[in-house]
Design a protein around this motif. Structure first.
Motif, PDB file in Angstrom:
ATOM      1  N   UNK A   1      48.788  23.837  36.022  1.00  0.00           N
ATOM      2  CA  UNK A   1      49.113  24.403  37.213  1.00  0.00           C
ATOM      3  C   UNK A   1      49.742  25.781  37.195  1.00  0.00           C
ATOM      4  N   UNK A   2      50.508  26.298  36.203  1.00  0.00           N
ATOM      5  CA  UNK A   2      51.227  27.159  36.273  1.00  0.00           C
ATOM      6  C   UNK A   2      50.717  28.588  36.647  1.00  0.00           C
ATOM      7  N   UNK A   3      49.275  28.419  36.411  1.00  0.00           N
ATOM      8  CA  UNK A   3      48.545  29.448  36.639  1.00  0.00           C
ATOM      9  C   UNK A   3      47.973  29.746  38.100  1.00  0.00           C
ATOM     10  N   UNK A   4      48.364  28.606  39.122  1.00  0.00           N
ATOM     11  CA  UNK A   4      47.780  28.750  40.162  1.00  0.00           C
ATOM     12  C   UNK A   4      48.298  29.828  41.280  1.00  0.00           C
ATOM     13  N   UNK A   5      47.608  30.226  42.229  1.00  0.00           N
ATOM     14  CA  UNK A   5      48.019  31.198  43.231  1.00  0.00           C
ATOM     15  C   UNK A   5      49.362  30.715  43.958  1.00  0.00           C
ATOM     16  N   UNK A   6      49.895  31.704  44.434  1.00  0.00           N
ATOM     17  CA  UNK A   6      51.027  31.523  45.458  1.00  0.00           C
ATOM     18  C   UNK A   6      50.630  30.455  46.730  1.00  0.00           C
ATOM     19  N   UNK A   7      49.586  30.563  46.978  1.00  0.00           N
ATOM     20  CA  UNK A   7      49.034  29.715  48.152  1.00  0.00           C
ATOM     21  C   UNK A   7      48.914  28.445  47.617  1.00  0.00           C
ATOM     22  N   UNK A   8      49.168  27.965  46.520  1.00  0.00           N
ATOM     23  CA  UNK A   8      49.218  26.564  45.969  1.00  0.00           C
ATOM     24  C   UNK A   8      50.119  25.526  46.610  1.00  0.00           C
ATOM     25  N   UNK A   9      49.693  24.428  46.790  1.00  0.00           N
ATOM     26  CA  UNK A   9      50.693  23.216  47.318  1.00  0.00           C
ATOM     27  C   UNK A   9      51.909  23.150  46.745  1.00  0.00           C
ATOM     28  N   UNK A  10      51.923  23.677  45.409  1.00  0.00           N
ATOM     29  CA  UNK A  10      53.110  23.591  44.596  1.00  0.00           C
ATOM     30  C   UNK A  10      54.117  24.601  45.314  1.00  0.00           C
ATOM     31  N   UNK A  11      53.786  25.573  46.066  1.00  0.00           N
ATOM     32  CA  UNK A  11      54.642  26.590  46.494  1.00  0.00           C
ATOM     33  C   UNK A  11      55.026  26.343  48.027  1.00  0.00           C
ATOM     34  N   UNK A  12      55.152  25.149  48.353  1.00  0.00           N
ATOM     35  CA  UNK A  12      55.607  24.455  49.730  1.00  0.00           C
ATOM     36  C   UNK A  12      56.922  24.074  49.749  1.00  0.00           C
ATOM     37  N   UNK A  13      57.677  24.322  50.789  1.00  0.00           N
ATOM     38  CA  UNK A  13      58.970  23.840  50.900  1.00  0.00           C
ATOM     39  C   UNK A  13      59.043  22.431  51.184  1.00  0.00           C
ATOM     40  N   UNK A  14      58.186  21.738  51.845  1.00  0.00           N
ATOM     41  CA  UNK A  14      58.170  20.404  52.060  1.00  0.00           C
ATOM     42  C   UNK A  14      57.945  19.562  50.780  1.00  0.00           C
ATOM     43  N   UNK A  15      56.869  19.921  49.903  1.00  0.00           N
ATOM     44  CA  UNK A  15      56.795  19.188  48.774  1.00  0.00           C
ATOM     45  C   UNK A  15      57.882  19.420  47.850  1.00  0.00           C
TER      46      UNK A  15
END
Length: 146
Positions: free
Chosen positions: A107-121
């Motif tokens: 997942x390190x290659x995902x776009x900045x819009x990925x769920x990994x890039x959310x404050x809530x998560x």
């Protein structure tokens, strides 16, 4: 050179914590997967030293690779096994469900819009990482880590 999951779990946590504080949600969340992996492998290496035989034809802790599901399943077996580290096995499914559901090393290659890039998560994953580190510290205090 032997793997040192104890040192690695601290490195991953400290880096994830710094990134979280800098609001770098994606990388903080990404490194949290390694916190779970290193915690699990620490437990597995301790249990192997007490005679635990791994399931699924795994011979060594490294054989589990990055498979959090296989690591979680092995921890369940250890928790029921009654060895000295059984009591230090967190219920990964319940205690670290966000990390388990959202982490994959690719997942390190995902776009900045990925769920990994959310404050809530990131806030949820941070709480889970802290549970993992609390258990590592408990093992240190109890003298399990030698």
């Amino acid at each position: 050179m032997a793997d040192n999951y104890h040192d690695a779990v601290y490195r991953m946590y400290e880096s994830s914590d710094i990134l979280y504080k800098k609001q770098q949600w994606f990388n903080a969340n990404y490194l949290a997967g390694y916190i779970l992996e290193c915690y699990s492998k620490l437990i597995l290496s301790l249990s192997a030293g007490q005679g635990h035989v791994f399931s699924h034809n795994y011979q060594h802790v490294r054989d589990f690779g990055h498979s959090l599901i296989d690591l979680k399943n092995e921890l369940v077996l250890i928790s029921f096994g009654g060895c000295a580290v059984s009591g230090y096995c967190l219920d990964i499914q319940n205690d670290c469900g966000n990390i388990l559901a959202n982490w994959n090393p690719n997942r390190r290659y995902e776009a900045d819009s990925s769920i990994l890039n959310t404050e809530e998560l990131a806030a949820d994953i941070r709480r889970e990482a802290e549970k993992l580190m609390d258990m590592v510290i408990t093992m240190e205090i109890d003298g399990v880590l030698g």
